[in-house]
Design an enzyme around this catalytic site. Structure first.
Site, PDB file in Angstrom:
ATOM      1  N   ARG A  57       0.837  -1.200   0.000  1.00  0.00           N
ATOM      2  CA  ARG A  57       0.000   0.000   0.000  1.00  0.00           C
ATOM      3  C   ARG A  57       0.874   1.254   0.000  1.00  0.00           C
ATOM      4  NH1 ARG A  57      -4.688  -0.028   4.323  1.00  0.00           N
ATOM      5  NH2 ARG A  57      -5.371   1.733   3.029  1.00  0.00           N
TER       6      ARG A  57
ATOM      7  N   CYS B  70      -1.263   5.904   9.029  1.00  0.00           N
ATOM      8  CA  CYS B  70      -1.540   4.607   8.406  1.00  0.00           C
ATOM      9  C   CYS B  70      -2.703   4.812   7.446  1.00  0.00           C
ATOM     10  CB  CYS B  70      -1.831   3.542   9.468  1.00  0.00           C
ATOM     11  SG  CYS B  70      -3.215   3.959  10.560  1.00  0.00           S
TER      12      CYS B  70
END
Length: 302
Positions: free
Chosen positions: A191, A258
């Protein structure tokens, strides 16, 4: 629980320490000295956390719903898990039975990746004595300790929350820190690189941010790496306790984000074990990627 004064002892408690503490303490009340146990049964895509809790949890543990109690309503402007308001969090904490002076232990089934959100919020709102159960429920079971089933409801507490005890970043702060200090991206490497983005509208990372997947803070058994290994990990990222700022600094030199501000709290807990203070960017990638005025970087490099 351990009171050896080390940074790690302020963050984590082992199953053996907790079991001994519970045997010596008659109930979850500050006057008795026993910790309140909070079960944060959550992971991305999990919808049956409460059902799993009801099937088996640590004795006298209260279920905490991350989506409704540890976050405000999601929005593109604020992200998927904005911080709850002080009034909302105080209502939840009192419903868990927390009082001024309560000791708290939080746990989950995923190495603390969700429980750390409760740890961070409680610390942010002024609860001083809160720890993550190292290894969570699986470690408790492996050690042979018993679970109980069914719901647990404590008498309402009277905790008064006072926000602001831990540092936070907004999107502008995060972008600046990525250039002037160290901004860690705690998501999985794919990611961060932008190979895939299963949840948020754009792939990639905050320009200048350094990839540091939070799962690498854990060993194969789901417990935190020892202090030496954590210090070595963060040293490889150019971080040390001596160079990361401190409580008296106006601005810390380390921040973490995050996907939506949940697993970043786990990274902050690991950094705290290594003596490195860090600020949380609560909006994280879910906020950043919804703002078309903010650029996204891809690949392995910041």
């Amino acid at each position: 629980m351990s009171a050896d004064g080390t940074p790690r002892a302020r963050v984590l408690v082992s199953v053996a320490e907790l079991a001994a503490d519970l045997r010596l303490s008659p109930g979850p009340d500050p006057a008795d000295g026993a910790p309140v146990l909070l079960d944060v049964r959550w992971a991305l895509g999990m919808t049956d956390g409460r059902e799993r809790y009801l099937e088996g949890h640590l004795p006298d543990a209260v279920y905490v719903d991350l989506e409704s109690e540890l976050a405000a309503e999601p929005s593109p402007e604020e992200g998927r898990h904005p911080l709850p308001s002080a009034s909302s969090f105080q209502r939840s904490a009192r419903a868990w039975g927390l009082r001024d002076g309560s000791r708290v232990v939080v746990y989950d089934t995923v190495g603390g990746l969700s429980a750390a959100r409760a740890w961070w919020l409680l610390r942010f709102f002024g609860v001083d004595d809160v720890r993550i159960l190292d290894g969570g429920l699986p470690a408790w079971v492996r050690a042979g300790y018993a679970l109980e089933s069914g719901d647990v409801v404590h008498a309402p507490g009277d905790l008064v929350v006072r926000p602001g005890h831990l540092p936070v970043l907004d999107a502008d702060d995060a972008g600046e820190l990525a250039e002037t200090g160290t901004l860690l991206d705690a998501r999985a490497a794919e990611r961060y690189r932008g190979d895939t983005e299963p949840v948020d509208p754009r792939a990639g990372h905050v320009p200048g941010a350094v990839g540091a997947p939070t799962a690498a803070n854990l060993g194969d058994d789901g417990t935190f790496l020892d202090d030496e290994a954590l210090e070595a990990r963060f040293a490889d990222l150019g971080l040390s306790a001596a160079g990361a700022g401190g409580d008296d600094d106006d601005v810390l030199s380390v921040g973490v984000y995050c996907g939506s501000g949940v697993t970043a709290a786990h990274e902050i807990a690991a950094l705290a074990c290594a003596g490195i203070p860090a600020a949380l960017y609560p909006g994280s990638w879910s906020q950043w990627s919804n703002d078309d005025t903010r650029s996204a970087a891809v690949g392995d490099r910041p």
